[in-house]
Scaffold this motif. Sequence first.
Motif, PDB file in Angstrom:
ATOM      1  N   GLU A  47      38.870  64.078  65.632  1.00 14.19           N
ATOM      2  CA  GLU A  47      39.772  64.457  64.543  1.00 14.19           C
ATOM      3  C   GLU A  47      39.063  64.168  63.237  1.00 14.19           C
ATOM      4  O   GLU A  47      38.515  63.079  63.035  1.00 14.19           O
ATOM      5  CB  GLU A  47      41.069  63.640  64.612  1.00 14.19           C
ATOM      6  CG  GLU A  47      41.957  64.064  65.716  1.00 14.19           C
ATOM      7  CD  GLU A  47      43.284  64.605  65.227  1.00 14.19           C
ATOM      8  OE1 GLU A  47      43.558  64.624  64.016  1.00 14.19           O
ATOM      9  OE2 GLU A  47      44.036  65.020  66.098  1.00 14.19           O
ATOM     10  N   THR A  48      39.032  65.168  62.395  1.00 17.72           N
ATOM     11  CA  THR A  48      38.298  65.022  61.155  1.00 17.72           C
ATOM     12  C   THR A  48      38.871  65.954  60.108  1.00 17.72           C
ATOM     13  O   THR A  48      39.548  66.932  60.431  1.00 17.72           O
ATOM     14  CB  THR A  48      36.797  65.325  61.378  1.00 17.72           C
ATOM     15  OG1 THR A  48      36.080  65.056  60.177  1.00 17.72           O
ATOM     16  CG2 THR A  48      36.569  66.769  61.783  1.00 17.72           C
ATOM     17  N   GLU A  49      38.614  65.637  58.880  1.00 16.83           N
ATOM     18  CA  GLU A  49      39.034  66.506  57.791  1.00 16.83           C
ATOM     19  C   GLU A  49      38.153  67.756  57.797  1.00 16.83           C
ATOM     20  O   GLU A  49      36.949  67.679  58.005  1.00 16.83           O
ATOM     21  CB  GLU A  49      38.902  65.776  56.456  1.00 16.83           C
ATOM     22  CG  GLU A  49      39.485  66.544  55.298  1.00 16.83           C
ATOM     23  CD  GLU A  49      39.426  65.761  53.994  1.00 16.83           C
ATOM     24  OE1 GLU A  49      39.447  66.401  52.948  1.00 16.83           O
ATOM     25  OE2 GLU A  49      39.343  64.513  54.043  1.00 16.83           O
ATOM     26  N   ILE A  50      38.784  68.897  57.576  1.00 18.95           N
ATOM     27  CA  ILE A  50      38.073  70.175  57.598  1.00 18.95           C
ATOM     28  C   ILE A  50      38.207  70.848  56.240  1.00 18.95           C
ATOM     29  O   ILE A  50      39.303  70.919  55.684  1.00 18.95           O
ATOM     30  CB  ILE A  50      38.655  71.107  58.684  1.00 18.95           C
ATOM     31  CG1 ILE A  50      38.530  70.459  60.064  1.00 18.95           C
ATOM     32  CG2 ILE A  50      37.980  72.473  58.652  1.00 18.95           C
ATOM     33  CD1 ILE A  50      39.272  71.209  61.152  1.00 18.95           C
ATOM     34  N   LYS A  51      37.104  71.327  55.721  1.00 19.92           N
ATOM     35  CA  LYS A  51      37.123  72.153  54.509  1.00 19.92           C
ATOM     36  C   LYS A  51      37.381  73.579  54.971  1.00 19.92           C
ATOM     37  O   LYS A  51      36.623  74.123  55.778  1.00 19.92           O
ATOM     38  CB  LYS A  51      35.782  72.051  53.780  1.00 19.92           C
ATOM     39  CG  LYS A  51      35.579  73.055  52.675  1.00 19.92           C
ATOM     40  CD  LYS A  51      36.327  72.678  51.436  1.00 19.92           C
ATOM     41  CE  LYS A  51      35.953  73.625  50.301  1.00 19.92           C
ATOM     42  NZ  LYS A  51      36.715  73.374  49.117  1.00 19.92           N
ATOM     43  N   GLU A  52      38.470  74.182  54.518  1.00 18.18           N
ATOM     44  CA  GLU A  52      38.826  75.533  54.931  1.00 18.18           C
ATOM     45  C   GLU A  52      38.625  76.496  53.776  1.00 18.18           C
ATOM     46  O   GLU A  52      39.037  76.220  52.652  1.00 18.18           O
ATOM     47  CB  GLU A  52      40.281  75.584  55.393  1.00 18.18           C
ATOM     48  CG  GLU A  52      40.542  74.723  56.606  1.00 18.18           C
ATOM     49  CD  GLU A  52      41.952  74.874  57.148  1.00 18.18           C
ATOM     50  OE1 GLU A  52      42.585  75.927  56.918  1.00 18.18           O
ATOM     51  OE2 GLU A  52      42.406  73.934  57.807  1.00 18.18           O
ATOM     52  N   TRP A  78      29.327  72.453  49.788  1.00 19.44           N
ATOM     53  CA  TRP A  78      30.066  71.707  50.812  1.00 19.44           C
ATOM     54  C   TRP A  78      29.126  70.755  51.561  1.00 19.44           C
ATOM     55  O   TRP A  78      29.445  69.587  51.782  1.00 19.44           O
ATOM     56  CB  TRP A  78      30.733  72.700  51.772  1.00 19.44           C
ATOM     57  CG  TRP A  78      31.092  72.092  53.089  1.00 19.44           C
ATOM     58  CD1 TRP A  78      32.185  71.309  53.353  1.00 19.44           C
ATOM     59  CD2 TRP A  78      30.347  72.176  54.307  1.00 19.44           C
ATOM     60  NE1 TRP A  78      32.155  70.913  54.678  1.00 19.44           N
ATOM     61  CE2 TRP A  78      31.042  71.440  55.272  1.00 19.44           C
ATOM     62  CE3 TRP A  78      29.171  72.821  54.679  1.00 19.44           C
ATOM     63  CZ2 TRP A  78      30.587  71.310  56.582  1.00 19.44           C
ATOM     64  CZ3 TRP A  78      28.724  72.702  55.977  1.00 19.44           C
ATOM     65  CH2 TRP A  78      29.428  71.952  56.920  1.00 19.44           C
ATOM     66  N   LYS A  83      31.630  65.631  52.337  1.00 21.29           N
ATOM     67  CA  LYS A  83      32.957  65.041  52.520  1.00 21.29           C
ATOM     68  C   LYS A  83      33.569  65.364  53.874  1.00 21.29           C
ATOM     69  O   LYS A  83      34.321  64.564  54.418  1.00 21.29           O
ATOM     70  CB  LYS A  83      33.898  65.528  51.423  1.00 21.29           C
ATOM     71  CG  LYS A  83      33.526  65.032  50.043  1.00 21.29           C
ATOM     72  CD  LYS A  83      34.483  65.571  49.007  1.00 21.29           C
ATOM     73  CE  LYS A  83      34.075  65.143  47.610  1.00 21.29           C
ATOM     74  NZ  LYS A  83      34.938  65.760  46.588  1.00 21.29           N
ATOM     75  N   GLN A  84      33.276  66.560  54.400  1.00 20.33           N
ATOM     76  CA  GLN A  84      33.862  66.982  55.659  1.00 20.33           C
ATOM     77  C   GLN A  84      32.750  67.323  56.654  1.00 20.33           C
ATOM     78  O   GLN A  84      31.715  67.847  56.284  1.00 20.33           O
ATOM     79  CB  GLN A  84      34.748  68.225  55.485  1.00 20.33           C
ATOM     80  CG  GLN A  84      35.902  68.050  54.535  1.00 20.33           C
ATOM     81  CD  GLN A  84      35.524  68.443  53.100  1.00 20.33           C
ATOM     82  OE1 GLN A  84      34.460  68.971  52.843  1.00 20.33           O
ATOM     83  NE2 GLN A  84      36.422  68.160  52.174  1.00 20.33           N
TER      84      GLN A  84
END
Length: 126
Positions: A47-52, A78, A83-84
């Motif tokens: 589980e991780t933060e995703i840049k969309e 990015w 960061k992601q």
Amino acid sequence: MNRWNKDGQHVIYTAESRALCALELLAHTNGVVPAGNYKTMVIEIPETEIKELSVEELPKNWKSVKAYPQLQRIGARWYEEGKQLLLRVPSALIPTEFNYVINTKHPAFKNVSIASLESFFWDYRL
């Protein structure tokens, strides 16, 4: 030439489905079915933060090769920000489906693992 990263930026391009992955590979080989034995690598990502990125955020000509420099700048920013772990981008082939770019320099990359390797069968009609 890569759509979402510049030379020297080590990323892995993935697709959200086996079908999209096969279609992307065919598109990048000019419709010639690749020779040899292929495998599908199923990976597990923590589980991780995703840049969309949505289509609305991209240049109007984002599907064309001419847009690569602009898209590489977006992806490079990015990547450098770090960061992601993942960048979710629309597929140029099917914009309602998504590819994921993995930043191999992100600290969470060490937690990405191979869940399975599966034989991939290229249908003779392709």
